[in-house]
Design a protein around this motif. Structure first.
Motif, PDB file in Angstrom:
ATOM      1  N   LEU A 157       0.824  -1.211   0.000  1.00  0.00           N
ATOM      2  CA  LEU A 157       0.000   0.000   0.000  1.00  0.00           C
ATOM      3  C   LEU A 157       0.856   1.260   0.000  1.00  0.00           C
ATOM      4  O   LEU A 157       0.724   2.128  -0.875  1.00  0.00           O
ATOM      5  N   PHE A 158       1.764   1.370   0.961  1.00  0.00           N
ATOM      6  CA  PHE A 158       2.504   2.621   1.104  1.00  0.00           C
ATOM      7  C   PHE A 158       3.694   2.718   0.150  1.00  0.00           C
ATOM      8  O   PHE A 158       4.098   3.819  -0.217  1.00  0.00           O
ATOM      9  N   GLY A 159       4.231   1.576  -0.276  1.00  0.00           N
ATOM     10  CA  GLY A 159       5.251   1.609  -1.320  1.00  0.00           C
ATOM     11  C   GLY A 159       4.667   2.064  -2.645  1.00  0.00           C
ATOM     12  O   GLY A 159       5.288   2.837  -3.390  1.00  0.00           O
ATOM     13  N   SER A 160       3.448   1.601  -2.944  1.00  0.00           N
ATOM     14  CA  SER A 160       2.773   2.037  -4.167  1.00  0.00           C
ATOM     15  C   SER A 160       2.435   3.527  -4.094  1.00  0.00           C
ATOM     16  O   SER A 160       2.562   4.248  -5.091  1.00  0.00           O
ATOM     17  N   LEU A 161       2.025   3.984  -2.932  1.00  0.00           N
ATOM     18  CA  LEU A 161       1.753   5.419  -2.753  1.00  0.00           C
ATOM     19  C   LEU A 161       3.026   6.235  -2.961  1.00  0.00           C
ATOM     20  O   LEU A 161       2.997   7.314  -3.578  1.00  0.00           O
ATOM     21  N   ALA A 162       4.159   5.705  -2.481  1.00  0.00           N
ATOM     22  CA  ALA A 162       5.440   6.406  -2.645  1.00  0.00           C
ATOM     23  C   ALA A 162       5.799   6.579  -4.115  1.00  0.00           C
ATOM     24  O   ALA A 162       6.345   7.612  -4.519  1.00  0.00           O
ATOM     25  N   MET A 163       5.497   5.566  -4.944  1.00  0.00           N
ATOM     26  CA  MET A 163       5.807   5.662  -6.372  1.00  0.00           C
ATOM     27  C   MET A 163       5.098   6.848  -7.017  1.00  0.00           C
ATOM     28  O   MET A 163       5.589   7.429  -7.978  1.00  0.00           O
ATOM     29  N   LEU A 164       3.928   7.216  -6.485  1.00  0.00           N
ATOM     30  CA  LEU A 164       3.174   8.347  -7.024  1.00  0.00           C
ATOM     31  C   LEU A 164       3.613   9.666  -6.401  1.00  0.00           C
ATOM     32  O   LEU A 164       3.708  10.683  -7.087  1.00  0.00           O
ATOM     33  N   VAL A 165       3.899   9.649  -5.104  1.00  0.00           N
ATOM     34  CA  VAL A 165       4.165  10.889  -4.369  1.00  0.00           C
ATOM     35  C   VAL A 165       5.553  11.456  -4.662  1.00  0.00           C
ATOM     36  O   VAL A 165       5.710  12.672  -4.864  1.00  0.00           O
ATOM     37  N   TYR A 166       6.576  10.608  -4.709  1.00  0.00           N
ATOM     38  CA  TYR A 166       7.950  11.100  -4.820  1.00  0.00           C
ATOM     39  C   TYR A 166       8.205  11.892  -6.106  1.00  0.00           C
ATOM     40  O   TYR A 166       8.800  12.978  -6.050  1.00  0.00           O
ATOM     41  N   PRO A 167       7.794  11.401  -7.282  1.00  0.00           N
ATOM     42  CA  PRO A 167       8.017  12.215  -8.495  1.00  0.00           C
ATOM     43  C   PRO A 167       7.299  13.565  -8.443  1.00  0.00           C
ATOM     44  O   PRO A 167       7.820  14.563  -8.952  1.00  0.00           O
ATOM     45  N   LEU A 168       6.118  13.614  -7.813  1.00  0.00           N
ATOM     46  CA  LEU A 168       5.403  14.880  -7.671  1.00  0.00           C
ATOM     47  C   LEU A 168       6.114  15.811  -6.698  1.00  0.00           C
ATOM     48  O   LEU A 168       6.068  17.036  -6.834  1.00  0.00           O
ATOM     49  N   LEU A 169       6.779  15.218  -5.724  1.00  0.00           N
ATOM     50  CA  LEU A 169       7.473  15.999  -4.696  1.00  0.00           C
ATOM     51  C   LEU A 169       8.793  16.591  -5.199  1.00  0.00           C
ATOM     52  O   LEU A 169       9.250  17.631  -4.695  1.00  0.00           O
ATOM     53  N   TYR A 170       9.395  15.951  -6.188  1.00  0.00           N
ATOM     54  CA  TYR A 170      10.735  16.328  -6.660  1.00  0.00           C
ATOM     55  C   TYR A 170      10.898  17.812  -6.967  1.00  0.00           C
ATOM     56  O   TYR A 170      11.844  18.448  -6.448  1.00  0.00           O
ATOM     57  N   PRO A 171      10.018  18.454  -7.731  1.00  0.00           N
ATOM     58  CA  PRO A 171      10.239  19.879  -8.039  1.00  0.00           C
ATOM     59  C   PRO A 171      10.131  20.793  -6.813  1.00  0.00           C
ATOM     60  O   PRO A 171      10.618  21.922  -6.847  1.00  0.00           O
ATOM     61  N   LEU A 172       9.524  20.301  -5.745  1.00  0.00           N
ATOM     62  CA  LEU A 172       9.288  21.140  -4.561  1.00  0.00           C
ATOM     63  C   LEU A 172      10.415  21.064  -3.539  1.00  0.00           C
ATOM     64  O   LEU A 172      10.455  21.873  -2.610  1.00  0.00           O
ATOM     65  N   THR A 173      11.343  20.100  -3.695  1.00  0.00           N
ATOM     66  CA  THR A 173      12.349  19.872  -2.652  1.00  0.00           C
ATOM     67  C   THR A 173      13.589  20.744  -2.798  1.00  0.00           C
ATOM     68  O   THR A 173      14.302  20.968  -1.818  1.00  0.00           O
ATOM     69  N   GLY A 174      13.886  21.201  -4.014  1.00  0.00           N
ATOM     70  CA  GLY A 174      15.121  21.951  -4.238  1.00  0.00           C
ATOM     71  C   GLY A 174      16.349  21.079  -4.372  1.00  0.00           C
ATOM     72  O   GLY A 174      17.463  21.589  -4.525  1.00  0.00           O
ATOM     73  N   MET A 175      16.185  19.753  -4.315  1.00  0.00           N
ATOM     74  CA  MET A 175      17.328  18.848  -4.489  1.00  0.00           C
ATOM     75  C   MET A 175      17.637  18.691  -5.976  1.00  0.00           C
ATOM     76  O   MET A 175      16.738  18.776  -6.825  1.00  0.00           O
ATOM     77  N   ASP A 176      18.936  18.447  -6.285  1.00  0.00           N
ATOM     78  CA  ASP A 176      19.257  18.100  -7.672  1.00  0.00           C
ATOM     79  C   ASP A 176      18.859  16.644  -7.919  1.00  0.00           C
ATOM     80  O   ASP A 176      18.538  15.898  -6.987  1.00  0.00           O
TER      81      ASP A 176
END
Length: 332
Positions: A157-176
């Motif tokens: 459940l939460f690993g599948s949720l992570a697959m969706l959340v992390y790419p969306l989060l990428y532009p907001l983190t400021g990380m390269d």
């Protein structure tokens, strides 16, 4: 024994077929998960209780095929990959694993009132490498099938949720991209889920994510050595008559896993043979999952209720937020 093994093989074939169907294949959900679910469905049919002759094969799958699959899992990793990103990656993964295990076990047993097996398995799945960590821990502590199935469900459940959340989060983190890949590898549950999330961000993120994730997989070995000793002492302190159920004090299959990592680092096998061994390990693990699912009764899952899912949600947020803070701080 052959009746149980044929049953596991059929469920595993169904699991691999479902995992490779168009639309499902792209989700990154492992065939192990579908094998578990099919086992759960078939095992709870009225007819399932009428085939006691299948039990020896099921027990063989949950013990020996499971251990053999984990040993072959070591062929997915080399020492060169571990050393490539430097010692800070090992420190990051160790910090993530220890924090999630301690926080998860404490919250699960003291605040949510879960039994120790469910709390430990759920925490191990979130902290290390998803279903493979749950299965390896189950082999070490000899837990109930219901606790194992529930822990695997939380990973899915939460690993599948992570697959969706992390790419969306990428532009907001400021990380390269490379640093964000390290963050993915250090905090997402399953190897397949790490690949899916890293690939959605970019090639550098994918490369770093996979290596960092495989280092987390490697840390499964010291974890099993520690938890085997700790679990046995816990059992002996609680009730001497139950001490024997504490399981494998020295998980020898963990050394087999480590031996395969070292072998894979110094010997280059023909590509076809290497791929066959890796797939063989996946099939062995999937058959073990099918057997665990078959032996899990839905009424026992109902008794556990939503509390394991609540624990997994807390750990998911800890990985997402805590990992997002500690990764840039430690890697720079």
């Amino acid at each position: 024994m052959w009746q149980g093994l044929i049953l596991c093989a059929g469920l595993t074939l169904g699991g691999f077929t479902l995992a490779h169907l168009p639309g499902i294949r792209e989700s990154g959900i492992s065939p192990l998960v579908f094998s578990l679910l099919l086992g759960l469905v078939v095992g709870n049919l009225p007819l399932a209780g009428r085939i006691p002759q299948a039990r020896p094969g099921l027990q063989f799958a949950t013990r020996w095929l499971l251990r053999g699959g984990i040993v072959l899992f070591g062929l997915s990793l080399t020492l060169q990959q571990i050393l490539g990103l430097g010692p800070k990656v090992i420190l990051l993964d160790t910090l993530v694993i220890c924090t999630v295990l301690i926080v998860g076990y404490t919250i699960g047993t003291r605040l949510l009132g879960l039994d120790r097996e469910t709390a430990l398995l759920t925490s191990a799945g979130s902290a290390i490498c998803g279903a493979a960590a749950v299965l390896a821990t189950e082999t070490t502590i000899r837990s109930k099938p219901a606790a194992t199935s529930m822990a695997v469900a939380t990973v899915v459940l939460f690993g599948s949720l992570a697959m969706l959340v992390y790419p969306l989060l990428y532009p907001l983190t400021g990380m390269d991209e490379g640093l964000f890949g390290i963050y993915i590898g250090a905090t997402v549950h399953e190897v397949a889920q790490v690949v899916a999330a890293g690939d959605a961000v970019g090639p550098q993120a994918l490369a770093n994510a996979v290596i960092v994730k495989l280092v987390r997989v490697m840390l499964l070995v010291p974890f099993l050595l520690v938890v085997g000793q700790w679990w046995l002492r816990h059992r002996q302190a609680e009730d001497d008559s139950e001490a024997g159920r504490g399981g494998l004090v020295i998980p020898w299959f963990a050394f087999g896993f480590l031996a395969m990592v070292i072998f894979n680092s110094v010997v280059v096998l023909p590509a076809a043979l290497h791929q066959s061994l890796v797939i063989g390990g996946q099939i062995a693990l999937a058959m073990a999952m099918a057997a665990l699912g078959f032996e899990t009764r839905l009424e026992k899952l109902k008794v556990l209720g939503v509390r394991p899912m609540l624990l997994a949600l807390i750990l998911f947020l800890l990985l997402l937020i805590g990992g997002g803070w500690v990764t840039p701080w430690l890697m720079h």
